[in-house]
Design an enzyme around this catalytic site. Structure first.
Site, short mmCIF file in Angstrom:
data_model
loop_
_atom_site.label_atom_id
_atom_site.label_comp_id
_atom_site.label_asym_id
_atom_site.label_seq_id
_atom_site.Cartn_x
_atom_site.Cartn_y
_atom_site.Cartn_z
N LYS A 53 0.65 -1.31 0.01
CA LYS A 53 0.11 0.08 -0.10
C LYS A 53 0.80 1.16 -0.19
CE LYS A 53 -3.75 -2.39 2.23
NZ LYS A 53 -4.57 -2.67 3.47
N GLN A 97 -4.52 -1.19 9.64
CA GLN A 97 -4.19 -2.54 9.03
C GLN A 97 -4.73 -3.50 9.99
OE1 GLN A 97 -2.96 -3.24 5.98
NE2 GLN A 97 -3.61 -5.30 6.23
N ASP A 120 -10.96 3.35 4.29
CA ASP A 120 -11.27 1.75 3.94
C ASP A 120 -12.75 1.48 3.88
OD1 ASP A 120 -8.77 0.08 3.63
OD2 ASP A 120 -8.60 0.31 5.84
#
Ligand code: NDP
Length: 288
Positions: A53, A97, A120
């Protein structure tokens, strides 16, 4: 018949290039899109995902701001960090994460993220908006699946779509996106009594289970479009999806490979969300 391969790697590269153009335009207006990446502990898979990422962010002109904390960080410390990132105007997107170490509860942490920075798309506010058909940030993996379908000009309206797997991060938002696109959607899970029969009716199959051969080739309707989200290791240790890929090639009209299908699209879609967040933040700052 041999299925068209839906090349996520190539499409992701196109999308990243578009995102880089948008980032450059934002930078010219004085804003560098910023993504805060919060990584707790030493989980090897999480470290790899974060590295991918951050690399993609760099390619897209997004500044990736690293926030690493040891596995024994407390719930309060992590919550405080999220609240600080919410208040930091150089941060446009916040990514925590997952999975978090067992001692931490992810739900209140994700709920604390400012929905306007929730790139997200996991915040209940953003999931609720998606359910109502007025999305703001859509979770990156299902968003990437929709982009793959759009790129291949797959007709969705009026089609039967079957999503296998009902997680909050993939299956459920995917089912909502397909519903919003006017498919007739069936959402299957581990308690579905006859998965084969459900899959047989599907013009579009999205598999997000996390098990090798969860969807068998002989279940597919000839000409079905198959999106395989699964990421598994087969008996030989090779990366593979949930769907029997080789056998499906002769039955499906289009299919994503694993690797090289949904995986790269997830990261590119996240980058799209970051730039969208930065544009919205700038629009709020600029006078009417
Ligand atoms: P979860 O484990 O959260 O969810 C799995 C889902 O599959 C559950 O809803 C479960 O049902 C269902 N399921 C399990 N067994 C069966 C079965 N035999 N038949 C039908 N349904 C079943 O997984 P995620 O959604 O997080 O991830 C799914 C897969 O996608 C994983 O392989 C993951 O690695 C991969 N993934 C890939 C990404 C990418 O970028 N390519 C991104 C995110 C995930 P129930 O709810 O009843 O338990």
């Amino acid at each position: 018949m041999s299925a068209m391969i839906l090349d996520g790697k190539a499409l992701a590269a196109e999308l990243r290039a578009e995102v880089a153009v948008s980032s450059k335009e934002l930078a010219e207006r004085g804003v560098t899109p910023g993504l805060a990446v919060v990584l707790i502990g030493d989980d090897p898979a999480s470290k790899i995902y974060v590295r991918h990422k951050e690399r993609a962010a760099q390619q897209c002109g997004i500044s990736a701001l690293d926030y690493r904390r040891p596995a024994d960080v407390s719930q309060e410390e992590l919550l405080t960090l999220v609240l600080e990132l919410n208040a930091d105007s150089s941060v446009h997107g916040i990514l925590v994460q997952l999975p978090l170490p067992d001692a931490l509860d992810a739900t209140p942490i994700l709920d604390a993220i400012d929905p306007a920075k929730d790139v997200d798309g996991f915040h209940p506010d953003n999931i609720g908006r998606l359910a109502q058909g007025r999305p703001r940030f859509v979770a990156a993996t299902p968003k990437g699946c929709m982009s793959l379908l759009a790129k291949a000009n797959v007709e969705i309206a009026g089609k039967n779509a079957v999503v296998v797997g009902r997680s909050n991060i993939v299956g459920k938002p995917m089912a909502m996106l397909l519903t919003n696109a006017n498919a007739t959607v069936t959402l299957c899970h581990s308690r579905t009594t006859d998965l084969a029969a459900e899959v047989k009716r599907a013009d579009i199959v999205v598999a997000a289970v996390g098990k090798v051969d969860a969807v068998r080739a002989e279940w597919l309707k000839p000409g079905a479009v198959v999106i395989d989200v699964g990421m598994n290791r087969n008996a030989d240790g090779k990366l593979c999806g949930d769907v029997q890929y080789e056998k499906s090639l002769a039955i499906a009209s289009a299919i994503t490979p694993v690797p090289g299908g949904v995986g790269p699209m997830t990261i590119a879609s996240l980058m799209q969300n970051v730039v969208t967040a930065a544009s919205k933040a700038l629009a709020q700052q600029e006078p009417g």
